[in-house]
Design an enzyme around this catalytic site. Structure first.
Site, PDB file in Angstrom:
ATOM      1  N   GLY A 144       0.764  -1.061   0.054  1.00 23.00           N
ATOM      2  CA  GLY A 144      -0.020  -0.091  -0.015  1.00 23.00           C
ATOM      3  C   GLY A 144       0.992   1.214  -0.031  1.00 23.00           C
ATOM      4  N   CYS A 145       0.356   2.357  -0.256  1.00 25.71           N
ATOM      5  CA  CYS A 145       0.820   3.668  -0.414  1.00 25.71           C
ATOM      6  C   CYS A 145       1.555   4.120   0.955  1.00 25.71           C
ATOM      7  CB  CYS A 145       0.169   4.629  -1.136  1.00 25.71           C
ATOM      8  SG  CYS A 145      -1.707   4.987  -0.542  1.00 25.71           S
TER       9      CYS A 145
END
Length: 341
Positions: free
Chosen positions: A146-147
């Site tokens: 994920g970011c």
């Protein structure tokens, strides 16, 4: 030179579009098939004119021979497709969260669904190259991070690995609006988001168990307590994370910086900066800029890290993983430098 063939499942979201943009100029990979049910039947270059060189039809499913498939579907929508893709000999990079967590019950607890193929969770490799490069190289299935976790884990990994800090950290992160996707909501439309900053999902954000899982592996199995507080800020892309943790013993500012420099010395996409970095340094690039500093008065380590959430936080990292899987130079197609102003 052989060109590998790549496909994107769901090209119409921000991550899928960013993948298409990066792959359009990749010298060793041909983007040969893209899907997107809402725009099926249209050409990619007609639906998104800025992708003018990609004269591909958008179809409902991947077509033709594909060596590597990028899954850019929303969480829980694509997991059931992966076994079939693998059975056809494709290698898969999933940009959603569907294969990031190793413990199946966590999907019900944090994402609200029972995982359809839990047998693949053990096989899936968490695709953070700076920590998992060797495993990524031989993987059939890579779970793209994920970011927020990318920014947080890269910022804290050296400190956990070198046992500099107590296993109790706070991560305060600010993200641009593209992190919430292309679908308009009350949070991300212009009139609501402009000139406004807000915290959300405090203590309940689904990236929290991902951060904890990976930092526990870096730290030798000690499960850290991580308080994660994300914010939306009125910019289109970028993440800046500020992480705070208590030092186990006194250490100087320069000693910490040297530890971080050594940890990331061979990494093409991580740079330790002399001053706190700006998100605009990363715009459109696969870079992560990190600034560690000691708060001597309070005996804390503070780490600032920033990335472009759509590149190092999604599509660029996926291409970096693809390069490793295909035995290509890791920075192939990813040498862009941010444009300023």
């Amino acid at each position: 030179m052989k060109k590998y063939k790549a496909g994107i499942i769901n090209v119409t979201g921000y991550a899928g579009l960013e993948l298409a943009r990066i792959l359009a100029s990749h010298p060793s990979v041909e983007l040969c098939s893209v899907t997107g049910r809402s725009l099926a039947g249209k050409k990619l270059s007609d639906a998104f004119p800025y992708l003018h060189s990609l004269d591909l039809p958008i179809t409902e499913s991947l077509e033709g021979e594909v060596d590597i498939a990028f899954m850019a579907l929303p969480h829980k929508e694509g997991a059931s497709l992966v076994p079939d893709l693998l059975s056809k000999g494709m290698r898969v990079i999933d940009i959603s969260a569907d294969f990031r967590l190793k413990d199946p019950p966590l999907y019900q607890a944090w994402y609200g669904f029972e995982h359809p193929c839990p047998e693949l969770l053990a096989e899936a490799v968490y695709g953070l190259p700076e920590l998992k490069r060797k495993d990524i190289a031989s993987a059939r299935l890579v779970a793209n991070p994920g970011c927020y976790p990318t920014s947080a884990i890269l910022g804290l990994a050296p400190a956990f690995k070198m046992d500099l800090i107590e296993p109790n950290a706070i991560v305060d992160a600010k993200s641009g609006l593209s992190g919430s996707g292309r679908t308009p909501t009350a949070k991300n439309i212009f009139c609501e988001a402009s000139e406004d900053v807000c915290a959300y999902s405090i203590g309940t954000h689904r990236h929290q168990p991902e951060i904890v899982q990976e930092l526990s592996l870096v730290g030798g199995g000690v499960i850290p307590r991580v308080t994660f507080c994300p914010h939306l800020v009125p910019m289109s892309r970028g993440i800046l994370s500020s992480a705070y943790a208590r030092l186990k013993q006194p250490v100087t500012d320069e000693e910490v910086k040297e530890i971080y420099r050594r940890f990331y010395k061979d990494e093409p996409f991580v740079k330790i900066t002399a001053e706190p970095p700006h998100t605009r340094y990363t715009r459109g690039t696969n870079m992560c800029f990190i600034y560690p500093v000691v708060d001597a008065l309070n005996e804390r380590l503070i780490v600032i890290s920033c990335i472009d959430n759509l590149v190092k936080g999604a599509a660029g990292q996926a291409v970096q993983n693809m390069n490793i899987m295909l035995g290509l130079s890791e920075d192939t197609g990813l040498k862009a430098i941010a444009a300023l102003p």
